[in-house]
Scaffold this motif. Structure first.
Motif, short mmCIF file in Angstrom:
data_model
loop_
_atom_site.label_atom_id
_atom_site.label_comp_id
_atom_site.label_asym_id
_atom_site.label_seq_id
_atom_site.Cartn_x
_atom_site.Cartn_y
_atom_site.Cartn_z
N ASP A 49 35.07 -12.41 14.98
CA ASP A 49 34.80 -11.33 15.34
C ASP A 49 33.97 -10.40 14.37
O ASP A 49 33.03 -9.85 14.66
CB ASP A 49 36.34 -10.48 15.34
CG ASP A 49 36.10 -9.14 15.80
OD1 ASP A 49 35.57 -8.79 17.00
OD2 ASP A 49 36.38 -8.20 14.93
N ALA A 50 33.97 -11.02 13.13
CA ALA A 50 33.18 -10.40 12.18
C ALA A 50 31.67 -10.71 12.05
O ALA A 50 30.83 -9.94 12.19
CB ALA A 50 33.72 -10.81 10.78
N GLN A 51 31.60 -12.06 12.71
CA GLN A 51 30.26 -12.51 12.73
C GLN A 51 29.53 -11.68 14.01
O GLN A 51 28.30 -11.34 14.18
CB GLN A 51 30.15 -14.04 13.13
CG GLN A 51 30.75 -14.87 12.01
CD GLN A 51 30.75 -16.23 12.33
OE1 GLN A 51 30.72 -16.63 13.45
NE2 GLN A 51 30.85 -17.23 11.12
N VAL A 52 30.21 -11.56 15.10
CA VAL A 52 29.75 -10.90 16.28
C VAL A 52 29.44 -9.39 15.91
O VAL A 52 28.47 -8.78 16.33
CB VAL A 52 30.97 -10.84 17.29
CG1 VAL A 52 30.53 -9.99 18.64
CG2 VAL A 52 30.91 -12.22 18.18
N GLN A 53 30.38 -8.81 15.19
CA GLN A 53 30.12 -7.27 14.93
C GLN A 53 28.81 -7.35 14.08
O GLN A 53 27.76 -6.41 14.01
CB GLN A 53 31.17 -6.70 13.78
CG GLN A 53 32.45 -6.50 15.01
CD GLN A 53 33.43 -5.91 13.98
OE1 GLN A 53 33.35 -5.55 12.86
NE2 GLN A 53 34.70 -5.80 14.45
N ASP A 54 28.59 -8.25 12.91
CA ASP A 54 27.29 -8.42 12.25
C ASP A 54 26.02 -8.63 12.98
O ASP A 54 25.12 -7.88 12.96
CB ASP A 54 27.52 -9.53 11.19
CG ASP A 54 26.29 -9.58 10.22
OD1 ASP A 54 26.01 -8.58 9.71
OD2 ASP A 54 25.58 -10.83 10.38
N THR A 62 25.85 -8.05 16.07
CA THR A 62 25.68 -6.60 17.07
C THR A 62 24.86 -5.65 16.22
O THR A 62 24.04 -4.97 16.81
CB THR A 62 26.76 -6.26 17.73
OG1 THR A 62 27.58 -7.41 18.28
CG2 THR A 62 26.73 -5.12 18.48
N GLY A 63 25.41 -5.58 15.06
CA GLY A 63 24.52 -4.38 14.28
C GLY A 63 23.12 -4.83 14.07
O GLY A 63 22.17 -3.93 13.96
N ASP A 80 21.39 -4.26 17.34
CA ASP A 80 21.01 -2.71 17.41
C ASP A 80 20.00 -2.12 16.65
O ASP A 80 19.05 -1.46 17.12
CB ASP A 80 22.30 -1.93 17.03
CG ASP A 80 23.44 -2.08 18.13
OD1 ASP A 80 23.22 -2.49 19.11
OD2 ASP A 80 24.64 -1.79 17.87
#
Length: 247
Positions: A56-61, A63-64, A67
């Protein structure tokens, strides 16, 4: 017989114990190694919750970062569109001046041509009416000489000259873009006055007209008009042929 059976059973039990002990030792070593790797951060997550949290942390990173890249691409597109639009606007302004779609302003030279003013009764001997009037080629010669001299814009009478304009004479009248004019005829050109005058002086058609003007009294006058504004062409342009203009 009984003793042999008892001895065999004991041996089997000892073999099973040794086997179980070896498996336990191997499992202990495996778990110990995993724990050590987990503490050092070089191994896999200890359980499913840790794995989900890590992913989840990797996905958030990611995704950021995606963006941020999307914003950068959008900014670059906007800058490119703005740059292209600005360039197109400048080109349109330059073309508008060249094709007469915009008003032009600058130092100007005015040329006036006029008939000699004779009647049939006063014609000099040996000359005809055609010899003492301004002809189509005379006006065309002046206009072409001014273009050759670097004129930025030209107006004949009160009409701006564009690429589709045709200077035509019918009898002793000028037919220009649907309107009829009588002499005197005025041609106004914006550009370097010295260059325009030099081009008029060097043009062979204009030179011939000047000679006739001196011989029979045709009107020919060139003057500096100073700062002058010529209006934009007001008519419709209907080209019959077109070609792509490449940068």
């Amino acid at each position: 017989m009984t003793d042999d059976v008892g001895e065999g059973t004991a041996t089997a039990r000892r073999g099973r114990v040794v086997g179980v002990t070896a498996v336990c030792l191997a499992a202990g070593m495996l778990f110990g190694t995993s724990a050590s790797l987990a503490r050092e951060g070089g191994g896999a997550p200890a359980d499913l919750v840790d794995l989900i949290t890590e992913r989840d942390a990797q996905v958030q990173d990611l995704t950021g970062r995606a963006d941020d890249l999307a914003d950068e691409v959008e900014q670059l597109r906007a800058e490119q569109a703005s740059s292209v639009a600005s360039l197109d606007a400048r080109r349109a302004d330059e073309l508008a001046l060249g094709v007469g779609a915009a008003a032009a302003q600058g130092p100007a030279v005015g040329v006036t041509l006029d008939d000699a003013g004779y009647s049939l009764d006063t014609l000099p001997e040996g000359y005809s009416v055609d010899d003492v009037v301004v002809h189509q080629q005379d006006l065309q010669g002046v206009v072409n000489a001014l273009w050759a001299g670097g004129a930025e814009a030209i107006m004949v009478q009160d009409q701006r000259i564009v690429s589709t304009s045709a200077v035509q004479c019918v009898g002793n009248t000028l037919y220009l873009q649907g309107r009829v004019y009588s002499p005197p005829y005025t041609v106004t050109a914006i550009g370097d006055p010295e260059a325009l005058r030099s081009s008029l002086a060097a043009d062979p058609v204009v030179s011939t007209y000047r000679d006739w003007a001196q011989a029979v009294g045709l009107g020919y006058d060139v003057e500096d008009l100073g700062e002058t504004e010529l209006p934009a062409y007001a008519g419709a342009v209907r080209p019959q042929h077109a070609s792509v203009v490449r940068p």
